[in-house]
Design a protein around this motif. Structure first.
Motif, PDB file in Angstrom:
ATOM      1  N   VAL A 253      59.744  11.404   7.133  1.00  0.00           N
ATOM      2  CA  VAL A 253      60.094  10.311   6.221  1.00  0.00           C
ATOM      3  C   VAL A 253      59.438  10.641   4.887  1.00  0.00           C
ATOM      4  CG1 VAL A 253      59.877   7.855   5.702  1.00  0.00           C
ATOM      5  CG2 VAL A 253      60.224   8.600   8.071  1.00  0.00           C
ATOM      6  N   ASN A 259      67.001   8.213   4.254  1.00  0.00           N
ATOM      7  CA  ASN A 259      66.431   7.212   5.159  1.00  0.00           C
ATOM      8  C   ASN A 259      67.311   6.957   6.374  1.00  0.00           C
ATOM      9  OD1 ASN A 259      64.099   6.698   3.610  1.00  0.00           O
ATOM     10  ND2 ASN A 259      65.237   5.325   2.255  1.00  0.00           N
ATOM     11  N   ASP A 260      68.633   6.926   6.166  1.00  0.00           N
ATOM     12  CA  ASP A 260      69.540   6.668   7.288  1.00  0.00           C
ATOM     13  C   ASP A 260      69.473   7.793   8.314  1.00  0.00           C
ATOM     14  OD1 ASP A 260      70.402   4.239   6.304  1.00  0.00           O
ATOM     15  OD2 ASP A 260      72.153   5.072   5.289  1.00  0.00           O
ATOM     16  N   SER A 262      66.941   9.808   8.884  1.00  0.00           N
ATOM     17  CA  SER A 262      65.656   9.715   9.589  1.00  0.00           C
ATOM     18  C   SER A 262      65.711   8.641  10.664  1.00  0.00           C
ATOM     19  CB  SER A 262      64.531   9.415   8.588  1.00  0.00           C
ATOM     20  OG  SER A 262      64.380  10.463   7.650  1.00  0.00           O
ATOM     21  N   ARG A 263      66.286   7.476  10.300  1.00  0.00           N
ATOM     22  CA  ARG A 263      66.404   6.379  11.269  1.00  0.00           C
ATOM     23  C   ARG A 263      67.294   6.772  12.438  1.00  0.00           C
ATOM     24  NH1 ARG A 263      70.439   3.225  11.781  1.00  0.00           N
ATOM     25  NH2 ARG A 263      71.246   3.677   9.677  1.00  0.00           N
ATOM     26  N   GLN A 264      68.417   7.437  12.155  1.00  0.00           N
ATOM     27  CA  GLN A 264      69.337   7.839  13.217  1.00  0.00           C
ATOM     28  C   GLN A 264      68.705   8.878  14.147  1.00  0.00           C
ATOM     29  OE1 GLN A 264      72.529   9.116  10.704  1.00  0.00           O
ATOM     30  NE2 GLN A 264      73.500   7.095  10.613  1.00  0.00           N
ATOM     31  N   VAL A 266      65.543   9.007  14.896  1.00  0.00           N
ATOM     32  CA  VAL A 266      64.652   8.231  15.766  1.00  0.00           C
ATOM     33  C   VAL A 266      65.461   7.541  16.861  1.00  0.00           C
ATOM     34  CG1 VAL A 266      63.110   6.232  15.862  1.00  0.00           C
ATOM     35  CG2 VAL A 266      62.862   7.910  14.013  1.00  0.00           C
ATOM     36  N   GLU A 267      66.587   6.940  16.488  1.00  0.00           N
ATOM     37  CA  GLU A 267      67.429   6.263  17.475  1.00  0.00           C
ATOM     38  C   GLU A 267      67.949   7.242  18.522  1.00  0.00           C
ATOM     39  OE1 GLU A 267      70.360   4.436  15.033  1.00  0.00           O
ATOM     40  OE2 GLU A 267      69.063   2.757  14.423  1.00  0.00           O
ATOM     41  N   MET A 278      56.218  10.638  14.257  1.00  0.00           N
ATOM     42  CA  MET A 278      56.619  10.489  12.872  1.00  0.00           C
ATOM     43  C   MET A 278      55.752  11.360  11.955  1.00  0.00           C
ATOM     44  SD  MET A 278      59.146   8.566  13.340  1.00  0.00           S
ATOM     45  CE  MET A 278      59.628   8.421  11.604  1.00  0.00           C
ATOM     46  N   TYR A 333      71.887  14.551  18.200  1.00  0.00           N
ATOM     47  CA  TYR A 333      72.161  13.762  16.991  1.00  0.00           C
ATOM     48  C   TYR A 333      73.557  14.070  16.463  1.00  0.00           C
ATOM     49  CZ  TYR A 333      72.090  12.608  12.004  1.00  0.00           C
ATOM     50  OH  TYR A 333      72.409  12.147  10.756  1.00  0.00           O
TER      51      TYR A 333
END
Length: 342
Positions: A253, A259-260, A262-264, A266-267, A278, A333
């Motif tokens: 991060v 940002n999207d 990075s979030r995806q 993690v998901e 992280m 991913y």
């Protein structure tokens, strides 16, 4: 070939900054069957794994393939070599190191000179790289016949397996990352994707990421995942600045990162139970991400790192499971987000 063997073979290949062809050749063999390979003007390896229509997303997976080393700058009257650094060298590991001088006529073994402790007036200071000498056992005349100014010098260390799934050797920054990218490419080459997919193993990262920037300008991806190494915790390192070996991929991060994405990531890790941690930074990442993200009109970029001990030394150490976790995370991913097999 298992993952540890891939890491070790890539580690032992010669690929000092600006002279990466040997490592590129080794990696290209590992990418056989994944797609058509080419080499950019600055030496980066490009493998086009999937090609989709121009209106579809184009994903680039990348890691840098160059390694730190030295370059010969002068041969003195006694035949000793003066050198400069290619990339950031840990001065603590230079003295008394074994090296190879890579010449047009072949590799020459040498050693970095050191003053015996009995003769040192002050053993509390480390010399600068420009102050050290390399002894190759030759006179000035002999050395000038065999060695050219500008010849590269690499550190000698046999890569090997350690206990608890660790491997250690030179240049695992970032040949470990290259291994993760190759593992992902092998998996994704078998899938139906609704996007283009290109692998790029970049040159010149250790001196400014010129290889990644120029190759990315050629590839023109819409999205990129950069793989590098990050600090792995050791007892003498600040805990809050380090990841932990064995705890999986380090998802980045930072202001330059998307940002999207990075979030995806993690998901995806949570969904598929891939171990992750992280890696939060408040400025530049110090990786190829900084240059890839600003190529063309901009590239949405994510960074996934492998925790590594003893960075920029000949004994860089990683956990094989972390290298595999990074490769698996990228592959899943892309399958989940860009329409591959479920």
């Amino acid at each position: 070939m298992d993952t540890s063997t891939m890491i070790l073979e890539l580690s032992q290949a010669t690929g000092i900054v600006g002279m990466e062809a040997g490592a590129v050749k080794t990696a290209e063999k590992m990418l056989e069957g994944c797609g058509d390979c080419s080499v950019s003007a600055l030496g980066s390896l490009i493998c086009r794994v999937k090609t989709a229509p121009a209106d579809k997303p184009h994903i680039m997976l990348t890691a840098h393939i160059d390694e730190i080393g030295l370059v010969v700058t002068y041969i003195d009257e006694k035949g000793f070599l003066r050198v400069s650094g290619c990339g950031g060298i840990d001065l603590g590991i230079i003295l008394a190191a074994q090296v190879l001088v890579h010449t047009k006529q072949g590799d020459l073994p040498g050693v970095v000179c050191t003053v015996p402790p009995h003769l040192q007036p002050d053993d509390t200071k480390l010399p600068k790289v420009e102050d050290i000498c390399i002894d190759v056992g030759l006179s000035q005349e002999q050395a000038k016949q065999k060695i050219a100014l500008g010849d590269r010098v690499s550190f000698v260390n046999k890569a090997g397996r350690m206990l608890n799934g660790q491997v250690s050797g030179k240049a695992i920054d970032d040949r470990g990352g290259c291994t993760s990218v190759i593992l992902a490419a092998r998996e994704l080459a078998k899938c139906d994707l609704d996007c283009s997919l290109t692998v790029m193993l970049s040159t010149l990262e250790e001196i400014g990421s010129q290889g990644a920037k120029t190759a990315a300008e050629e590839i023109m991806p819409t999205h990129a995942i950069v793989v590098d190494v990050a600090f792995g915790h050791t007892p003498d390192a600040p805990r809050h600045q380090c990841g932990e070996l064995g705890k999986g991929a380090m998802i980045g991060v930072a202001p330059v990162l998307d940002n999207d994405m990075s979030r995806q990531l993690v998901e995806t890790a949570k969904k598929h139970k891939i171990p992750y941690q992280m890696d939060v930074q408040g400025g530049r990442t110090g990786t190829d991400s900084d240059e890839v993200a600003v190529c063309g009109a901009g590239v949405r970029t994510a960074l996934v790192s492998i925790p590594q001990k003893f960075m920029h030394t000949p004994i860089e150490t990683v956990m094989v499971s972390d290298v595999e976790a990074v490769g698996k995370l990228m592959a899943l991913y892309i399958k989940d987000i860009f329409g591959g097999e479920r």
